[in-house]
Design an enzyme around this catalytic site. Structure first.
Site, PDB file in Angstrom:
ATOM      1  N   PHE A 152       0.864  -1.276  -0.143  1.00 26.39           N
ATOM      2  CA  PHE A 152       0.067  -0.083   0.008  1.00 26.39           C
ATOM      3  C   PHE A 152       0.853   1.160   0.008  1.00 26.39           C
ATOM      4  O   PHE A 152       0.306   2.307  -0.292  1.00 26.39           O
ATOM      5  CB  PHE A 152      -0.953   0.178   1.174  1.00 26.39           C
ATOM      6  CG  PHE A 152      -0.343   0.283   2.543  1.00 26.39           C
ATOM      7  CD1 PHE A 152      -0.254   1.740   2.800  1.00 26.39           C
ATOM      8  CD2 PHE A 152       0.207  -0.434   3.409  1.00 26.39           C
ATOM      9  CE1 PHE A 152       0.709   2.060   3.973  1.00 26.39           C
ATOM     10  CE2 PHE A 152       0.669  -0.142   4.641  1.00 26.39           C
ATOM     11  CZ  PHE A 152       0.949   1.247   4.765  1.00 26.39           C
ATOM     12  N   LYS A 176      -1.230  -6.618  -9.637  1.00 24.32           N
ATOM     13  CA  LYS A 176      -2.204  -6.693  -8.585  1.00 24.32           C
ATOM     14  C   LYS A 176      -1.835  -5.697  -7.715  1.00 24.32           C
ATOM     15  O   LYS A 176      -0.854  -5.798  -6.966  1.00 24.32           O
ATOM     16  CB  LYS A 176      -2.422  -8.170  -8.018  1.00 24.32           C
ATOM     17  CG  LYS A 176      -3.597  -8.045  -7.095  1.00 24.32           C
ATOM     18  CD  LYS A 176      -3.475  -9.021  -5.796  1.00 24.32           C
ATOM     19  CE  LYS A 176      -2.819  -8.472  -4.550  1.00 24.32           C
ATOM     20  NZ  LYS A 176      -3.406  -7.373  -4.046  1.00 24.32           N
ATOM     21  N   GLU A 179      -4.966  -3.979  -2.459  1.00 30.17           N
ATOM     22  CA  GLU A 179      -6.365  -3.631  -2.276  1.00 30.17           C
ATOM     23  C   GLU A 179      -6.826  -2.292  -1.386  1.00 30.17           C
ATOM     24  O   GLU A 179      -7.990  -1.801  -1.389  1.00 30.17           O
ATOM     25  CB  GLU A 179      -7.091  -4.690  -1.574  1.00 30.17           C
ATOM     26  CG  GLU A 179      -6.718  -5.359  -0.366  1.00 30.17           C
ATOM     27  CD  GLU A 179      -5.313  -6.119  -0.175  1.00 30.17           C
ATOM     28  OE1 GLU A 179      -4.594  -6.110  -1.157  1.00 30.17           O
ATOM     29  OE2 GLU A 179      -5.219  -7.063   0.836  1.00 30.17           O
ATOM     30  N   ARG A 180      -5.648  -1.810  -0.615  1.00 38.29           N
ATOM     31  CA  ARG A 180      -5.816  -0.874   0.018  1.00 38.29           C
ATOM     32  C   ARG A 180      -5.887   0.600  -0.425  1.00 38.29           C
ATOM     33  O   ARG A 180      -6.401   1.576  -0.207  1.00 38.29           O
ATOM     34  CB  ARG A 180      -5.113  -0.700   1.336  1.00 38.29           C
ATOM     35  CG  ARG A 180      -5.509  -2.071   2.354  1.00 38.29           C
ATOM     36  CD  ARG A 180      -4.807  -1.743   3.617  1.00 38.29           C
ATOM     37  NE  ARG A 180      -3.443  -2.457   3.628  1.00 38.29           N
ATOM     38  CZ  ARG A 180      -2.556  -2.638   4.617  1.00 38.29           C
ATOM     39  NH1 ARG A 180      -2.874  -1.986   5.675  1.00 38.29           N
ATOM     40  NH2 ARG A 180      -1.731  -3.303   4.450  1.00 38.29           N
ATOM     41  N   SER A 229       5.081  -6.991   3.363  1.00 42.32           N
ATOM     42  CA  SER A 229       5.739  -7.217   4.549  1.00 42.32           C
ATOM     43  C   SER A 229       6.449  -8.482   4.620  1.00 42.32           C
ATOM     44  O   SER A 229       6.268  -9.380   3.899  1.00 42.32           O
ATOM     45  CB  SER A 229       4.507  -7.465   5.771  1.00 42.32           C
ATOM     46  OG  SER A 229       3.560  -8.404   5.344  1.00 42.32           O
ATOM     47  N   CYS A 284       9.484   1.808   3.446  1.00 38.69           N
ATOM     48  CA  CYS A 284      10.498   0.731   3.981  1.00 38.69           C
ATOM     49  C   CYS A 284      11.632   1.290   4.037  1.00 38.69           C
ATOM     50  O   CYS A 284      12.581   0.671   4.758  1.00 38.69           O
ATOM     51  CB  CYS A 284      10.304  -0.176   2.655  1.00 38.69           C
ATOM     52  SG  CYS A 284      11.226   0.413   1.145  1.00 38.69           S
ATOM     53  N   GLU A 384       8.920  -4.109  13.290  1.00 39.87           N
ATOM     54  CA  GLU A 384       8.537  -2.889  12.508  1.00 39.87           C
ATOM     55  C   GLU A 384       7.432  -2.383  12.847  1.00 39.87           C
ATOM     56  O   GLU A 384       6.365  -2.780  12.853  1.00 39.87           O
ATOM     57  CB  GLU A 384       8.367  -3.676  10.748  1.00 39.87           C
ATOM     58  CG  GLU A 384       8.080  -2.384   9.886  1.00 39.87           C
ATOM     59  CD  GLU A 384       8.246  -2.815   8.325  1.00 39.87           C
ATOM     60  OE1 GLU A 384       7.327  -4.072   8.219  1.00 39.87           O
ATOM     61  OE2 GLU A 384       8.552  -2.102   7.430  1.00 39.87           O
TER      62      GLU A 384
HETATM   63  P1  NAD Z   1       1.286  -6.692   2.731  1.00 43.06           P
HETATM   64  O1  NAD Z   1       2.234  -7.767   2.789  1.00 43.06           O
HETATM   65  O2  NAD Z   1       0.292  -6.716   3.877  1.00 43.06           O
HETATM   66  O3  NAD Z   1       0.536  -6.615   1.629  1.00 43.06           O
HETATM   67  C1  NAD Z   1       1.345  -6.654   0.167  1.00 43.06           C
HETATM   68  C2  NAD Z   1       0.635  -7.207  -0.674  1.00 43.06           C
HETATM   69  O4  NAD Z   1       0.569  -8.769  -0.518  1.00 43.06           O
HETATM   70  C3  NAD Z   1      -0.607  -6.874  -1.100  1.00 43.06           C
HETATM   71  O5  NAD Z   1      -1.012  -6.588  -2.680  1.00 43.06           O
HETATM   72  C4  NAD Z   1      -1.589  -7.849  -0.505  1.00 43.06           C
HETATM   73  O6  NAD Z   1      -2.791  -8.240  -1.251  1.00 43.06           O
HETATM   74  C5  NAD Z   1      -0.779  -9.276  -0.750  1.00 43.06           C
HETATM   75  N1  NAD Z   1      -1.083 -10.221   0.050  1.00 43.06           N
HETATM   76  C6  NAD Z   1      -1.368 -10.458   1.293  1.00 43.06           C
HETATM   77  N2  NAD Z   1      -1.453 -11.701   1.832  1.00 43.06           N
HETATM   78  C7  NAD Z   1      -0.650 -12.374   0.972  1.00 43.06           C
HETATM   79  C8  NAD Z   1      -0.379 -13.764   0.538  1.00 43.06           C
HETATM   80  N3  NAD Z   1      -0.474 -14.745   1.648  1.00 43.06           N
HETATM   81  N4  NAD Z   1       0.171 -14.258  -0.424  1.00 43.06           N
HETATM   82  C9  NAD Z   1       0.247 -13.321  -1.451  1.00 43.06           C
HETATM   83  N5  NAD Z   1       0.018 -12.144  -1.381  1.00 43.06           N
HETATM   84  C10 NAD Z   1      -0.527 -11.593  -0.112  1.00 43.06           C
HETATM   85  O7  NAD Z   1       2.143  -5.257   2.882  1.00 43.06           O
HETATM   86  P2  NAD Z   1       1.506  -3.966   3.137  1.00 43.06           P
HETATM   87  O8  NAD Z   1       0.865  -3.706   4.512  1.00 43.06           O
HETATM   88  O9  NAD Z   1       0.624  -3.525   1.977  1.00 43.06           O
HETATM   89  O10 NAD Z   1       2.675  -3.196   3.107  1.00 43.06           O
HETATM   90  C11 NAD Z   1       3.782  -2.749   3.866  1.00 43.06           C
HETATM   91  C12 NAD Z   1       4.864  -3.646   4.114  1.00 43.06           C
HETATM   92  O11 NAD Z   1       5.764  -3.523   2.946  1.00 43.06           O
HETATM   93  C13 NAD Z   1       5.879  -3.101   5.156  1.00 43.06           C
HETATM   94  O12 NAD Z   1       6.337  -4.230   5.992  1.00 43.06           O
HETATM   95  C14 NAD Z   1       6.958  -2.473   4.367  1.00 43.06           C
HETATM   96  O13 NAD Z   1       8.281  -2.425   5.199  1.00 43.06           O
HETATM   97  C15 NAD Z   1       7.023  -3.289   3.184  1.00 43.06           C
HETATM   98  N6  NAD Z   1       7.879  -2.648   2.100  1.00 43.06           N
HETATM   99  C16 NAD Z   1       9.070  -3.034   1.624  1.00 43.06           C
HETATM  100  C17 NAD Z   1       9.701  -2.501   0.712  1.00 43.06           C
HETATM  101  C18 NAD Z   1      11.022  -3.017   0.265  1.00 43.06           C
HETATM  102  O14 NAD Z   1      11.495  -2.519  -0.589  1.00 43.06           O
HETATM  103  N7  NAD Z   1      11.714  -3.737   1.066  1.00 43.06           N
HETATM  104  C19 NAD Z   1       8.956  -1.531  -0.041  1.00 43.06           C
HETATM  105  C20 NAD Z   1       7.886  -1.108   0.264  1.00 43.06           C
HETATM  106  C21 NAD Z   1       7.011  -1.703   1.494  1.00 43.06           C
END
Ligand code: NAD
Length: 491
Positions: A152, A176, A179-180, A229, A284, A384
């Site tokens: 998101f 994809k 969704e948020r 995450s 991140c 985090e």
């Molecule tokens: P999230 O993991 O909740 O969701 C990310 C995506 O994964 C969404 O599109 C979601 O629909 C999908 N998803 C959820 N469960 C899944 C599953 N079991 N299998 C496959 N897909 C699934 O992350 P978020 O809350 O949207 O984003 C924040 C997180 O992203 C933080 O931890 C942040 O540090 C990380 N992030 C990392 C980087 C990097 O470069 N390392 C960059 C941006 C954000």
């Protein structure tokens, strides 16, 4: 909710409504107001989109790369011309300030620009006469259908770490969005629709975990580019590998910034505070812990607190606002409870930004929060937080600080503030993180460098952006050719 307010998918060059009428509400986090809703696209619809993308692949890979880049030139123009409009959408659904949203889009566009270097960046190599009359060469070929699953916090930028590289190298692609925050990609795909790409080359399907899993498990999808995450990144990495896919999965972070006593006083506190509270700490590459070394505690503590208190918090489209809300009520409550747990462990809440009230009471706001008396064993020092909370820690030596960094679970970024070249060199050499900043608070790689961390911040090998992305989206083929008697034949 009436059908026209539910976002549509973009599949095979057409906007289509999902048959699934269950949809998730998307809210403006500054006001807790619904702005649209996002469909939970069905497995059959996702599978049909994958088949369309697979059909489009055979023609698209034959399209010369010089022609493929023409679409990206046009895409860049469209993005530039619509930058402010898209930036407003980013602010409305993610909560970041308008300037932050504009900056995010600039970073997205930089990736389109770098991908325009495809004719050179996807070159292979060759050797003539490895033996008499025998030549050997390595060529790069596209994979097929590729999929991107994004988080998101950067609704525009993160898909662009992959998308332009995937299509310019001859793959087809399905995005994809989170969704948020699906409205940003909805806006961007309205521009994609104007590119006149062959149908099926670039597609978007909305949904949550289930749609992501369908993409990961479908045998026609060749690669997964995931950002999110750590606990999900780990699952995605394992799941994609179990299905024989190429995968790159970026996870979470807990970024430490080290301040030495010889750091520039004015610049350092400003940069550290920008890093911790920019995008409400939902980057991140956000600073999560500031570790002062030796005398630096006395020099920087008050300045950091003053800077944090001075930030103007509010709705990102309002003039002068420097920090917006966190993404959701759930996120706000999670951060509140982490702080409560920290207090029970003995952490001092020096500046408590919770429950700000006034104009901010309806949104998911937490004002800049500063914690002290925290040590590496505390939960707050390891988890985090992903919100506007900065922990101040204190150690005696640089070695102590590097030890804390290297013992941490994550390795996305580590930064040092100093005026000493030798301290900087030592830090760059020893700190275990994929991105290092020296007098930089957000060490975000430009589009021509790879974007990715170490340890639990990244699972895979090749990262997004630049040359890494070209390599990820192509596979190497080595060809050895023999043409005997070439010189003796008459042509
Ligand atoms: P999230 O993991 O909740 O969701 C990310 C995506 O994964 C969404 O599109 C979601 O629909 C999908 N998803 C959820 N469960 C899944 C599953 N079991 N299998 C496959 N897909 C699934 O992350 P978020 O809350 O949207 O984003 C924040 C997180 O992203 C933080 O931890 C942040 O540090 C990380 N992030 C990392 C980087 C990097 O470069 N390392 C960059 C941006 C954000």
């Amino acid at each position: 909710m009436p059908e026209q307010e539910i976002l549509r998918n973009y599949i095979n060059g057409k906007w289509t409504h999902s048959k699934q009428k269950d949809a998730l509400e998307v809210k403006n986090p500054a006001f807790d107001e619904i702005i649209s809703s996002v469909p939970l696209t069905t497995n059959n619809e996702v599978s049909a989109a994958i088949e369309d993308a697979n059909k489009a692949f055979s023609e698209w890979r034959r399209t010369p790369v010089v022609k493929r880049i023409q679409y990206l030139f046009k895409f860049k123009d469209l993005l530039e011309n619509n930058l402010d409009d898209i930036a407003r959408t980013i602010t409305r659904e993610s909560g970041k300030t308008f300037a932050e949203s504009q900056g995010e889009l600039r970073r997205a566009i930089e990736n389109v620009e770098v991908a325009c270097g495809a004719p050179i960046l996807s070159q292979g190599y060759n050797n003539e006469d490895i033996a008499n009359g025998i030549d050997e060469m390595m060529i790069r070929q596209p994979l097929g259908v590729t999929a991107i699953i994004s988080p998101f916090n950067f609704p525009a930028m993160i898909p662009f770490w992959f998308m332009p590289y995937a299509i310019v190298t001859g793959n087809t692609c399905i995005v994809k969005p989170s969704e948020r925050v699906p409205n940003t990609m909805d806006k961007i795909f309205k521009l994609v629709d104007q590119l006149d790409l062959p149908p099926g080359v670039l597609n978007m399907v909305h949904g949550d975990q289930q749609v992501a899993e369908t993409l990961i498990q479908n045998p026609l999808v060749q690669s997964i580019s995931f950002v999110g995450s750590t606990h999900v990144a780990k699952k995605v990495y394992a799941n994609a590998a179990a299905h024989g896919k190429r995968v790159q999965a970026s996870g979470g972070a807990k970024n430490p910034l080290i301040i030495l006593p010889d750091a520039d006083p004015e610049m350092t506190s400003k940069i550290v505070i920008d890093s911790a509270f920019g995008c409400a700490g939902q980057r991140c590459l956000a600073a999560s812990i500031a570790i002062t070394v030796g005398d630096a505690k006395n020099k920087f503590r008050d300045a950091l607190c003053d800077q944090a208190n001075s930030l103007k918090v509010g709705y990102g489209l309002d003039q002068g606002v420097q920090m917006g809300p966190v993404i959701s009520n759930t996120s706000k409550n999670r951060i509140h409870s982490l702080i409560d747990e920290g207090k029970k462990e003995g952490v001092t809440v020096t500046i408590d930004g919770r429950n700000p009230g006034g104009d901010l009471k309806n949104g998911y706001f937490i004002k800049p929060t500063i914690l002290e008396d925290i040590n590496p064993s505390h939960k707050l020092a390891k988890t985090e937080i992903f919100g506007p909370v900065l922990s101040l820690m204190h150690v005696k030596t640089v070695n102590d600080a590097i030890e804390i960094i290297n013992n941490g679970q994550y390795g996305n970024m580590a930064c040092l503030f100093t005026s000493s070249g030798s301290a900087a060199r030592k830090f760059r050499y020893e700190a275990n993180a994929g991105n290092i900043g020296i007098n930089i608070g957000v060490a975000a790689p430009m589009a021509f460098f790879p974007f990715g961390g170490w340890k639990d911040s990244f699972f895979g090998d090749l990262h997004g952006q630049g040359r890494n992305a070209f390599e990820f989206f192509t596979r190497q083929k080595v060809v050895i050719e023999r043409w005997p008697n070439v010189w003796s034949r008459k042509f």
